[in-house]
Design a protein around this motif. Structure first.
Motif, PDB file in Angstrom:
ATOM      1  N   LEU A 186      37.279  41.751  25.092  1.00 42.36           N
ATOM      2  CA  LEU A 186      37.020  41.250  23.746  1.00 42.36           C
ATOM      3  C   LEU A 186      36.894  42.398  22.754  1.00 42.36           C
ATOM      4  N   ALA A 187      36.233  43.477  23.180  1.00 43.29           N
ATOM      5  CA  ALA A 187      36.103  44.642  22.307  1.00 43.29           C
ATOM      6  C   ALA A 187      37.461  45.265  22.018  1.00 43.29           C
ATOM      7  N   PHE A 188      38.294  45.345  23.051  1.00 49.20           N
ATOM      8  CA  PHE A 188      39.641  45.887  22.858  1.00 49.20           C
ATOM      9  C   PHE A 188      40.441  45.016  21.889  1.00 49.20           C
ATOM     10  N   ALA A 189      40.380  43.698  22.090  1.00 48.08           N
ATOM     11  CA  ALA A 189      41.123  42.786  21.232  1.00 48.08           C
ATOM     12  C   ALA A 189      40.641  42.872  19.790  1.00 48.08           C
ATOM     13  N   ASP A 195      44.902  36.421  20.965  1.00 47.14           N
ATOM     14  CA  ASP A 195      43.853  36.727  21.931  1.00 47.14           C
ATOM     15  C   ASP A 195      43.251  35.446  22.511  1.00 47.14           C
ATOM     16  N   GLY A 196      43.155  34.418  21.684  1.00 50.76           N
ATOM     17  CA  GLY A 196      42.698  33.122  22.192  1.00 50.76           C
ATOM     18  C   GLY A 196      43.667  32.552  23.218  1.00 50.76           C
ATOM     19  N   TRP A 197      44.979  32.674  22.938  1.00 43.84           N
ATOM     20  CA  TRP A 197      45.974  32.233  23.916  1.00 43.84           C
ATOM     21  C   TRP A 197      45.834  32.997  25.225  1.00 43.84           C
ATOM     22  N   LEU A 198      45.620  34.313  25.141  1.00 43.48           N
ATOM     23  CA  LEU A 198      45.508  35.129  26.355  1.00 43.48           C
ATOM     24  C   LEU A 198      44.280  34.745  27.177  1.00 43.48           C
ATOM     25  N   LEU A 199      43.165  34.490  26.506  1.00 49.17           N
ATOM     26  CA  LEU A 199      41.962  34.082  27.238  1.00 49.17           C
ATOM     27  C   LEU A 199      42.159  32.712  27.893  1.00 49.17           C
TER      28      LEU A 199
END
Length: 315
Positions: free
Chosen positions: A157-160, A172-176
């Protein structure tokens, strides 16, 4: 894609045989290499927002439909037993996670972010799968394991957020969601692979998905021309990522031993980073590399933390 560990299949060479172990390690490494190519090849297939290629829905359904046809042929040639009614719920759960959820969310995300970005975020998948298994199978995981799971999630999450200038993007939501889908699907498939040949499990998952994937692939067929490279990426994720990669990985686990061979998958996110350079021409930044290595380290530590089933035997 990353695959959870499976139990050795009946009739395979004992893992104490050093020749079988070496062969298993090589097959496991081949499976990991095949899955590491999934991210750059999916990005190649769907293209970016500035130069879109094949529709994400078509890539999702089409690759599963194509692999389903191959699976039908394989099941017929190997005289595979048919699934029973009590298998259907787990087959459906595995299909929803690995055939629909993971490739769809990954394809949607890779329209908007580079494959390297996706490699870092999805690098937490082995730990997410272990956490999903601990919850679904009612296992007692140690405090250290959950600390690693939370730390790994916080890192991605920090990286994103860093990559998104302080906020998470839709990609990022799609990836999670892709990570959650895959981990749920892998746990369902793993429970079936304890008694079935793992190759037959993935084949039946694909075949039983065909009433959905074939018509969706037909309806989502691209109306705009796509490049030869995009079709090449689609062919790769169909034949290798969705089908042959499972064969190499599962057979490697059976021959070389689950504990030994499964450690090879820890380098998969790093391989995906490196492969994105020649395949897509993406630059590898020091920040991306550093986050990837730290996430890998957390996953390594987390997978070494004890997780015990309810009967007290450590898994």
């Amino acid at each position: 894609m990353t695959i959870t560990s499976q139990a050795p299949q009946p009739g395979t060479t004992p893992t104490g045989d050093s020749a079988a172990q070496r062969r298993g390690l090589w097959l496991g490494a081949l499976g990991v290499l095949i899955f590491a190519m999934t991210l750059p090849m999916t990005r190649l297939a769907v293209g970016g927002i500035d130069a879109p290629q094949l529709p994400p829905l078509f890539v999702t359904a089409g690759r599963a439909a194509g692999a389903g046809v191959l699976s039908l042929l394989w099941l017929w040639l190997t005289h595979a037993p048919r699934p029973q009614r009590h298998h259907l719920v787990r087959l459906l759960a595995s299909a929803l996670g690995t055939v629909v959820g993971f490739p769809l969310f990954l394809s949607l995300a890779l329209r908007e972010v580079p494959a390297m970005h996706a490699a870092v975020v999805t690098g937490i998948l082995p730990l997410a799968t272990a956490a999903m298994a601990a919850v679904a199978l009612r296992q007692r995981a140690s405090i250290g394991f959950w600390v690693c799971a939370v730390a790994g999630c916080a890192l991605v999450l920090a990286f994103a957020a860093w990559e998104g200038a302080g906020s998470l993007s839709r990609a990022d939501g799609w990836l999670l969601l892709a990570v959650l889908s895959a981990s749920a699907g892998y746990v369902a498939g793993a429970s079936l692979s304890a008694t079935w040949k793992a190759e037959h499990v993935i084949c039946w998952v694909l075949v039983l998905s065909m009433p959905l994937t074939v018509p969706v692939a037909w309806l989502a067929w691209p109306v705009q021309p796509a490049s030869a490279a995009a079709w090449g990426g689609f062919a790769y994720v169909t034949v290798f990522s969705m089908w042959l990669g499972f064969f190499a990985w599962y057979r490697g686990l059976a021959l070389g031993g689950t504990l030994r061979v499964s450690q090879v998958q820890l380098v998969q996110p790093f391989l995906a980073l490196l492969l994105a350079v020649p395949v897509l021409g993406e630059p590898l930044s020091g920040r991306t590399l550093a986050f990837s290595l730290v996430v890998m380290a957390v996953v390594v530590v987390g997978k070494r933390m004890p997780v015990q089933p309810v009967n007290g035997k450590q898994s």
